[in-house]
Write a protein that holds these residues in place. Structure first.
Motif, PDB file in Angstrom:
ATOM      1  N   SER A  31       0.785  -1.234   0.000  1.00  0.00           N
ATOM      2  CA  SER A  31       0.000   0.000   0.000  1.00  0.00           C
ATOM      3  C   SER A  31       0.820   1.290   0.000  1.00  0.00           C
ATOM      4  N   SER A  32       2.083   1.241   0.398  1.00  0.00           N
ATOM      5  CA  SER A  32       2.924   2.448   0.391  1.00  0.00           C
ATOM      6  C   SER A  32       4.391   2.064   0.558  1.00  0.00           C
ATOM      7  N   GLY A  33       5.250   3.041   0.349  1.00  0.00           N
ATOM      8  CA  GLY A  33       6.670   2.828   0.615  1.00  0.00           C
ATOM      9  C   GLY A  33       6.894   2.545   2.097  1.00  0.00           C
ATOM     10  N   THR A  34       6.106   3.202   2.920  1.00  0.00           N
ATOM     11  CA  THR A  34       6.233   3.035   4.365  1.00  0.00           C
ATOM     12  C   THR A  34       5.872   1.614   4.801  1.00  0.00           C
ATOM     13  N   SER A  35       4.755   1.078   4.252  1.00  0.00           N
ATOM     14  CA  SER A  35       4.403  -0.301   4.642  1.00  0.00           C
ATOM     15  C   SER A  35       5.407  -1.293   4.053  1.00  0.00           C
ATOM     16  N   ASN A  85      19.759  11.894   6.808  1.00  0.00           N
ATOM     17  CA  ASN A  85      19.246  12.712   5.708  1.00  0.00           C
ATOM     18  C   ASN A  85      18.222  11.919   4.903  1.00  0.00           C
ATOM     19  N   THR A  86      17.053  11.714   5.517  1.00  0.00           N
ATOM     20  CA  THR A  86      16.000  10.935   4.858  1.00  0.00           C
ATOM     21  C   THR A  86      14.639  11.359   5.367  1.00  0.00           C
ATOM     22  N   PHE A  87      13.611  10.868   4.658  1.00  0.00           N
ATOM     23  CA  PHE A  87      12.243  11.061   5.116  1.00  0.00           C
ATOM     24  C   PHE A  87      12.033  10.185   6.353  1.00  0.00           C
ATOM     25  N   VAL A  88      11.254  10.689   7.301  1.00  0.00           N
ATOM     26  CA  VAL A  88      11.108   9.992   8.583  1.00  0.00           C
ATOM     27  C   VAL A  88      10.556   8.570   8.475  1.00  0.00           C
ATOM     28  N   ALA A  89       9.893   8.243   7.356  1.00  0.00           N
ATOM     29  CA  ALA A  89       9.345   6.886   7.225  1.00  0.00           C
ATOM     30  C   ALA A  89      10.444   5.827   7.343  1.00  0.00           C
ATOM     31  N   THR A  90      11.627   6.138   6.821  1.00  0.00           N
ATOM     32  CA  THR A  90      12.756   5.193   6.867  1.00  0.00           C
ATOM     33  C   THR A  90      13.010   4.742   8.302  1.00  0.00           C
ATOM     34  N   THR A  91      13.021   5.698   9.219  1.00  0.00           N
ATOM     35  CA  THR A  91      13.356   5.398  10.608  1.00  0.00           C
ATOM     36  C   THR A  91      12.130   5.124  11.471  1.00  0.00           C
ATOM     37  N   GLU A 118      17.821  -1.490   1.281  1.00  0.00           N
ATOM     38  CA  GLU A 118      17.968  -0.200   0.614  1.00  0.00           C
ATOM     39  C   GLU A 118      16.627   0.526   0.585  1.00  0.00           C
ATOM     40  N   ASP A 119      16.607   1.745   1.109  1.00  0.00           N
ATOM     41  CA  ASP A 119      15.451   2.605   0.893  1.00  0.00           C
ATOM     42  C   ASP A 119      15.723   3.332  -0.426  1.00  0.00           C
ATOM     43  N   ALA A 120      15.098   2.797  -1.480  1.00  0.00           N
ATOM     44  CA  ALA A 120      15.346   3.324  -2.825  1.00  0.00           C
ATOM     45  C   ALA A 120      14.146   4.135  -3.318  1.00  0.00           C
ATOM     46  N   CYS A 121      13.398   4.701  -2.376  1.00  0.00           N
ATOM     47  CA  CYS A 121      12.187   5.454  -2.739  1.00  0.00           C
ATOM     48  C   CYS A 121      12.479   6.598  -3.710  1.00  0.00           C
ATOM     49  N   HIS A 122      13.725   7.093  -3.716  1.00  0.00           N
ATOM     50  CA  HIS A 122      14.086   8.190  -4.622  1.00  0.00           C
ATOM     51  C   HIS A 122      14.675   7.703  -5.934  1.00  0.00           C
ATOM     52  N   SER A 123      14.926   6.406  -6.051  1.00  0.00           N
ATOM     53  CA  SER A 123      15.848   6.038  -7.129  1.00  0.00           C
ATOM     54  C   SER A 123      15.338   4.981  -8.100  1.00  0.00           C
ATOM     55  N   PHE A 158      10.821   0.596  -2.996  1.00  0.00           N
ATOM     56  CA  PHE A 158      10.453   1.756  -3.814  1.00  0.00           C
ATOM     57  C   PHE A 158       9.083   2.276  -3.377  1.00  0.00           C
ATOM     58  N   SER A 159       8.852   3.569  -3.632  1.00  0.00           N
ATOM     59  CA  SER A 159       7.548   4.188  -3.329  1.00  0.00           C
ATOM     60  C   SER A 159       6.968   4.782  -4.610  1.00  0.00           C
ATOM     61  N   PHE A 160       5.645   4.794  -4.682  1.00  0.00           N
ATOM     62  CA  PHE A 160       4.982   5.367  -5.862  1.00  0.00           C
ATOM     63  C   PHE A 160       4.027   6.485  -5.479  1.00  0.00           C
ATOM     64  N   VAL A 185       4.909  12.333  -5.831  1.00  0.00           N
ATOM     65  CA  VAL A 185       6.129  13.107  -6.114  1.00  0.00           C
ATOM     66  C   VAL A 185       7.286  12.217  -6.570  1.00  0.00           C
ATOM     67  N   LYS A 186       7.138  10.910  -6.422  1.00  0.00           N
ATOM     68  CA  LYS A 186       8.240  10.005  -6.791  1.00  0.00           C
ATOM     69  C   LYS A 186       8.283   9.823  -8.314  1.00  0.00           C
ATOM     70  N   ASN A 187       9.238   8.997  -8.787  1.00  0.00           N
ATOM     71  CA  ASN A 187       9.445   8.971 -10.242  1.00  0.00           C
ATOM     72  C   ASN A 187       8.290   8.388 -11.065  1.00  0.00           C
ATOM     73  N   GLU A 227      -0.970   6.138  -3.896  1.00  0.00           N
ATOM     74  CA  GLU A 227      -0.100   5.591  -2.857  1.00  0.00           C
ATOM     75  C   GLU A 227       0.353   4.233  -3.364  1.00  0.00           C
ATOM     76  N   GLY A 228       1.494   3.784  -2.894  1.00  0.00           N
ATOM     77  CA  GLY A 228       1.944   2.453  -3.291  1.00  0.00           C
ATOM     78  C   GLY A 228       3.428   2.273  -3.052  1.00  0.00           C
ATOM     79  N   GLY A 229       3.821   1.016  -2.930  1.00  0.00           N
ATOM     80  CA  GLY A 229       5.233   0.713  -2.739  1.00  0.00           C
ATOM     81  C   GLY A 229       5.520  -0.728  -3.100  1.00  0.00           C
ATOM     82  N   HIS A 232      14.972  19.128   1.954  1.00  0.00           N
ATOM     83  CA  HIS A 232      15.215  17.679   2.036  1.00  0.00           C
ATOM     84  C   HIS A 232      16.602  17.440   2.574  1.00  0.00           C
ATOM     85  N   TYR A 233      16.699  17.026   3.777  1.00  0.00           N
ATOM     86  CA  TYR A 233      15.644  16.859   4.774  1.00  0.00           C
ATOM     87  C   TYR A 233      16.083  17.532   6.057  1.00  0.00           C
ATOM     88  N   PRO A 234      15.151  17.872   6.963  1.00  0.00           N
ATOM     89  CA  PRO A 234      15.611  18.130   8.319  1.00  0.00           C
ATOM     90  C   PRO A 234      16.208  16.811   8.810  1.00  0.00           C
TER      91      PRO A 234
END
Ligand code: PLP
Length: 384
Positions: free
Chosen positions: A66-70, A92-98, A164-169, A189-191, A194-196, A201-203, A325-327
């Motif tokens: 359902s998402s990159g986070t899940s 240096n990542t989106f908080v979902a990673t952690t 690998e969190d490859a949500c950007h790549s 990966f995340s969809f 804003v992603k590529n 939503e999706g991952g 990108h990112y605090p």
């Protein structure tokens, strides 16, 4: 040349945001076709989407969720991460990673970043390893691949998992290999729009390991599997992280345009670099050697942090959307409250004070890049 630099008045909409999806008639047709079919939630289109991602990335197994986070959540569970374990990752990542590591009771160990790619500094990983370290989670920031050879070597030496969190790549390459096909345990990966590619939503989780694959399938759907008699049996705690045929129909159609999306992003990024080459007050993003960035975002840095917020204001006032990108993860209120507030990492702290994400997406044209670059150059003419 003069013609290229003329800015079309009515076309400023597309640079109001740093990133944006692109949907065409084929995408719409693909979704409508699914709405008329027998399947709405997980059906044949989900399966087809997984196969196409596997083919594209050059990986054996793909589980769509359902998402990159899940996707991160079930990948971490599958990697066996649990309370008391330590995981080395980048701030240096989106908080979902952690967040999904925190959800499992994992202790985060933040590693400083490289100043060129702003990715985890592989040369600083080894000294952070303790008896409790179980995994390394590299994030390919902005689409620029991490130095995966070194990371995988360290992981092998200390028997650590690599996720690998490859949500950007999506669409990026590390040394001629597609991101997703490397020898990590799992790649995410995340969809998000804003992603590529966009799916609402999706991952996905990609893996070459059959055992990981089977566990991921179970975790996606309540921890239920078929027993020997073919009856449903819940064997571990799972979730409803399923994705729908409706969303993956959009994903399938978007995937056909992925190469086009990535090459346009690269073309625009190259033009930014050309236009801003002589502006001495900023630092431009660098592509990692022998690799191909997926150019998810375009981040510039002001050399003097004092001008960062002013430049953001100036760009926004002129109709240009920006973002940060990112605090650093450890600087968020929640993380401060939970024991990470005293983290100090020299490069990450410096980088964070200087970064500005400026618009980069498929719907932009060269004129936009020229316009935004000129604004940046104009700004520095006045502050000097
Ligand atoms: C977007 C993103 C995620 C989360 O993906 P969602 O699909 O929004 O849940 C995780 N990590 C990084 C680095 C991301 O950019």
């Amino acid at each position: 040349m003069a013609e290229r630099k003329r800015y079309p008045k009515n076309n400023k909409e597309v640079i109001k945001s740093y990133g944006k999806h692109f949907i065409d008639e084929d995408d719409i047709k693909s979704v409508v076709k699914t709405l008329r079919s027998d399947f709405l939630t997980q059906g044949p289109t989900v399966r087809k989407f997984e196969e196409e991602i596997a083919k594209y990335c050059g990986v054996k197994y793909v589980v769509a969720v359902s998402s990159g986070t899940s996707a991160l959540h079930i990948a971490y569970i599958t990697a066996g991460l649990k309370k008391g374990d330590e995981v080395i990752t980048t701030p240096n990542t989106f908080v979902a990673t952690t967040n999904m590591l925190i959800a499992l009771g994992v202790k985060l160990v933040f590693c400083d970043i490289r100043l060129d790619t702003k990715n985890i500094d592989e040369s600083k990983i080894e000294k952070l390893i303790t008896k409790k370290t179980k995994a390394i989670v590299p994030v390919h920031f902005a689409g620029h691949p991490c130095e995966m050879e070194s990371i995988l070597k360290i992981a092998k030496k200390y028997k650590l998992k690599v996720i690998e969190d490859a949500c950007h790549s999506l669409g990026g390459e590390y040394k001629k290999k597609k991101i997703g096909s490397l020898k990590s345990d799992m790649t995410i990966f995340s969809f998000h729009p804003v992603k590529n590619i966009a799916m609402g939503e999706g991952g996905v989780v990609c893996t070459n390991d059959k055992k990981n694959y089977e566990r991921l399938l179970k975790l996606r759907s309540h921890g239920i599997e078929k027993d020997k008699k073919g009856y449903n049996s819940m064997v571990e705690l799972g979730y409803n992280y399923r994705i729908t045929d409706i969303q993956t129909a959009l994903g399938l159609s978007q995937l056909k345009k992925l190469n086009k999306f990535v090459s346009k992003r690269k073309k625009l990024a190259d033009l930014y670099k050309e236009e801003l080459r002589d502006e001495r007050n900023i630092i431009l993003p660098e592509e990692f050697k022998n690799s191909k960035s997926a150019w998810h975002i375009f981040v510039i840095q002001v050399k003097n942090p004092k001008y960062r917020d002013e430049l953001i204001k100036f760009l926004n006032k002129n109709g240009v959307g920006t973002n940060i990108h990112y605090p650093n993860v450890y600087s968020h209120a929640f993380y401060k409250k939970n024991g990470y507030g005293n983290t100090k990492l020299e490069n990450a702290d410096l980088y964070h004070k200087t970064c500005i994400t400026i618009p980069l997406h498929y719907q932009m044209e060269e004129v936009h890049v020229v316009f935004i670059s000129k604004l940046i150059k104009d700004f520095f003419k006045h502050v000097k």
